[in-house]
Design an enzyme around this catalytic site. Structure first.
Site, PDB file in Angstrom:
ATOM      1  CB  SER A  26      -5.544  -0.683  -1.229  1.00 41.78           C
ATOM      2  OG  SER A  26      -6.026  -1.413   0.373  1.00 41.78           O
ATOM      3  CD  GLU A  77       1.363  -5.783   7.311  1.00 43.27           C
ATOM      4  OE1 GLU A  77       2.009  -5.454   6.413  1.00 43.27           O
ATOM      5  OE2 GLU A  77       2.307  -5.998   7.960  1.00 43.27           O
TER       6      GLU A  77
END
Length: 387
Positions: free
Chosen positions: A141, A366
């Site tokens: 992240s 994603e």
């Protein structure tokens, strides 16, 4: 009986071309992919090399890009194709997304004319495969913390580092690798036969089993300067590619949800419990109704975002909202469908637990659900809460 698409009159919102593309991809999925996908999932294998030319022939690889052998379709048409591919399996859509929205988009958006001509036509045809090396073992992240380095050595670049969770990594012909340099983060096109480049396929996965996932290693990989993506400067470049991939997920995750719901409705209509069909019980109908509403709302939002994107005005936080909503709704639908199927729901005879397991990954990659919450939180409040 009506389908969710009929309940929400989805076809009335689509153009003739959009319906044609959707139906073509759906037919390919039903005839070519679905008969084998449960076996691929069970075996933890995916015939990417075999399928890529077939996907290329349909124009599905880099289909939203213009020129260089790409189909140049609209964002909405691309989204509908993603939905139909993921209705078969998330791994199939992931392969297409990584090829087109990540690897090919990086070259198309940030590459030189020579790089585009060298790679894109063959990638669009499925003759060459690409992967996208951003995530690292310790940095998912927070890609800005990447440790992969690229240093100048004369007129060359030398890359060292590793990447993790890379779809298509062990079968790719070219890897788009992002690395830290003295000038900031830059992107490089690494032919996978370059000395020092390695890819190890990852096994023992419980999710996205019908997908190839690899760990990349770069040990003194020497590249000429023309391997650098000249227009890619800073972290905004790979994040721009990720936004394209996230858009495909907005539609794609709903395909998995639709497949679960359709299979579950059919099962409930034919399964008898206490001398009448399971579908005739109020609790079952309540579950089905709630899932249909969530799926329908997701489809309407996805189409709305597609129209905004086609008009050239979609914002990253809007894509985040779509990705967060679609993945949350899809995984909830898959889990609820499993309860209706009972013990049959845990087998590969039905798609629901396979989809549920896949969606555990789709919820995370994603950008995790939590990251997208923070993206939306920042948009709403003006305050960053990532740290």
């Amino acid at each position: 009986m009506v389908t969710v698409e009929e309940l929400f009159a989805i076809d009335s919102l689509l153009t003739d071309t959009e319906r044609q593309i959707r139906d073509t991809v759906r037919l390919f999925g039903e005839q070519r992919l679905r008969p084998h996908v449960a076996d691929w999932f069970e075996a933890g294998a995916f015939p990417a090399r075999e399928l890529a030319p077939e996907l290329g022939k349909l124009g599905l690889l880099g289909m939203h890009l213009e020129g260089y052998g790409c189909a140049g379709v609209t964002a909405t048409e691309y989204g509908l194709a993603c939905l139909e591919l993921e209705a078969v399996d998330s791994g199939v859509r992931s392969m297409v997304s990584v090829q087109g929205s990540l690897a090919m988009t990086a070259i198309h958006k940030y590459g030189s004319e020579e790089q585009k001509r060298r790679w894109l036509p063959e990638m669009a045809a499925g003759n060459l495969l690409g992967c996208f090396g951003l995530t690292e073992p310790d940095f998912g992240s927070n890609p800005g913390g990447m440790r992969t380095r690229a240093r100048r050595d004369g007129s060359d670049w030398v890359l060292d580092g590793s990447k993790m969770w890379i779809t298509n990594g062990s079968v790719a012909d070219v890897a788009v690798v992002w690395a830290r340099t003295e000038e900031g983060i830059r992107g490089f096109l690494v032919p996978t036969d370059t000395p020092g480049f390695g890819a190890r396929e990852m096994h023992r996965k419980l999710s996205l089993r019908a997908s190839i996932t690899a760990e990349l290693s770069l040990d003194g990989v020497r590249l000429p300067d023309d391997a650098r993506l000249p227009e890619a400067t800073g972290l905004a470049a790979p994040l721009g590619c990720l936004s394209e991939a996230r858009f495909g997920i907005v539609f794609g995750a709903l395909g998995a949800a639709r497949d679960c719901l359709n299979a579950t409705v059919e099962y409930a209509r034919t399964r008898e419990v206490f001398d009448k069909p399971l579908a005739a019980y109020q609790l079952t109908q309540a579950k089905l109704a709630d899932m249909a509403v969530e799926l329908g709302k997701g489809l309407l939002l996805a189409l709305h975002l597609g129209r905004i994107k086609d008009a050239g005005g979609v914002r990253p936080e809007q894509v985040s909202a779509g990705k967060l909503n679609s993945t949350r709704a899809a995984i909830a639908i898959a889990r609820e469908c499993r309860t209706i199927l009972g013990a049959n729901g845990i087998t590969l005879e039905y798609p629901v637990l396979r989809h549920a397991n896949n969606l555990e990954s789709v919820l995370t990659y994603e950008g995790t659900a939590e990251v997208h919450q923070l993206v939306l939180g920042e948009a709403l409040t003006g305050s960053k809460a990532f740290r």
